[in-house]
Structure formats: structure tokens, C-alpha cells
Design an enzyme around this catalytic site. Structure first.
Site, PDB file in Angstrom:
ATOM      1  N   HIS A  25     -45.123 -25.112 -15.471  1.00 31.71           N
ATOM      2  CA  HIS A  25     -45.513 -24.953 -14.068  1.00 31.71           C
ATOM      3  C   HIS A  25     -46.544 -26.010 -13.732  1.00 31.71           C
ATOM      4  O   HIS A  25     -47.341 -26.424 -14.577  1.00 31.71           O
ATOM      5  CB  HIS A  25     -46.086 -23.558 -13.829  1.00 31.71           C
ATOM      6  CG  HIS A  25     -45.081 -22.463 -13.998  1.00 31.71           C
ATOM      7  ND1 HIS A  25     -44.133 -22.180 -13.045  1.00 31.71           N
ATOM      8  CD2 HIS A  25     -44.858 -21.607 -15.024  1.00 31.71           C
ATOM      9  CE1 HIS A  25     -43.368 -21.181 -13.464  1.00 31.71           C
ATOM     10  NE2 HIS A  25     -43.798 -20.818 -14.677  1.00 31.71           N
ATOM     11  N   CYS A  37     -44.573 -27.031  -7.577  1.00 28.61           N
ATOM     12  CA  CYS A  37     -43.497 -26.260  -8.215  1.00 28.61           C
ATOM     13  C   CYS A  37     -42.356 -26.012  -7.226  1.00 28.61           C
ATOM     14  O   CYS A  37     -41.182 -26.127  -7.587  1.00 28.61           O
ATOM     15  CB  CYS A  37     -44.015 -24.919  -8.739  1.00 28.61           C
ATOM     16  SG  CYS A  37     -44.761 -25.012 -10.373  1.00 28.61           S
TER      17      CYS A  37
END
Length: 112
Positions: A25, A37
């Protein structure tokens, strides 16, 4: 940080991309508000969905939302349309890397 690996055919001249894998992430913001993201996810999912909708090319893919994992690999011949979609994906990912830095996304290329 999102780690991106772009797979490139070592036997072809030029950039013939054969797959992509992502892990992690971005850590740009809290979950649900992370624009890096979200942008990366939109790009890779759109590429995979477009290959499926607009070409006859075979591929394998999987996704794991918890780990941020995404894997996509062509399983046969790659059409010019799919190469255009992969080129567009790589362009978009490079632009995100340039804008937000390697602290959030890093891209590497691997010859296969």
C-alpha cells in the site's frame, strides 16, 4: 509503499510487456483516503478489464485487497491492442511515481 514489477520480454526488440505484479500500500494517507492507492488500483484494474473486454488475449490474474497484491500475466500471444493497454498502464504508473515519489510507489522492470 507500492512495489510494482513490470515484466518485459527479453527476446523481443523494444518494450513488449508481458505482465505486472504489485504488492503493498502507498501509505500516502489512511485507508480509504489514499489517492495514490486509488489511482494505481484504477489503472491496473482498468487495464485488466480492458484486455478482457477488447481483446481475445489469454491471461491469468489475481488480486488480494488486504496485502495490496495484484498479479496479471499474459498466457499466450500478445496482440497490439494489449500492448497498447500495457504501454498506457506503464505510462500512468510512471507518472504517479514521478508525482508522488518513490516513498509511495517504486517501479522496477524484470526481463523474462
Amino acid at each position: 509503499m507500492i512495489q510494482v514489477t513490470i515484466f518485459r520480454d527479453s527476446e523481443e526488440s523494444g518494450d513488449v510487456f508481458t505482465g505486472v505484479e504489485l504488492l503493498g500500500h502507498a501509505g500516502y494517507a489512511e485507508s480509504g483516503r489514499d489517492i495514490v492507492c486509488a489511482a494505481v488500483s484504477a489503472l491496473v484494474l482498468n487495464m485488466a478489464n480492458s484486455v478482457e473486454a477488447f481483446t481475445e488475449d489469454g491471461f491469468e490474474g489475481e488480486m488480494d485487497e488486504q496485502t495490496g497484491g495484484f498479479s496479471f500475466h499474459f498466457t499466450g500471444e500478445i496482440s497490439p491492442e494489449s500492448q497498447l493497454l500495457m504501454n498506457s498502464l506503464v505510462l500512468g504508473l510512471r507518472n504517479i511515481e514521478k508525482e508522488y515519489g518513490e516513498r509511495h510507489i517504486i517501479i522496477r522492470f524484470e526481463e523474462v
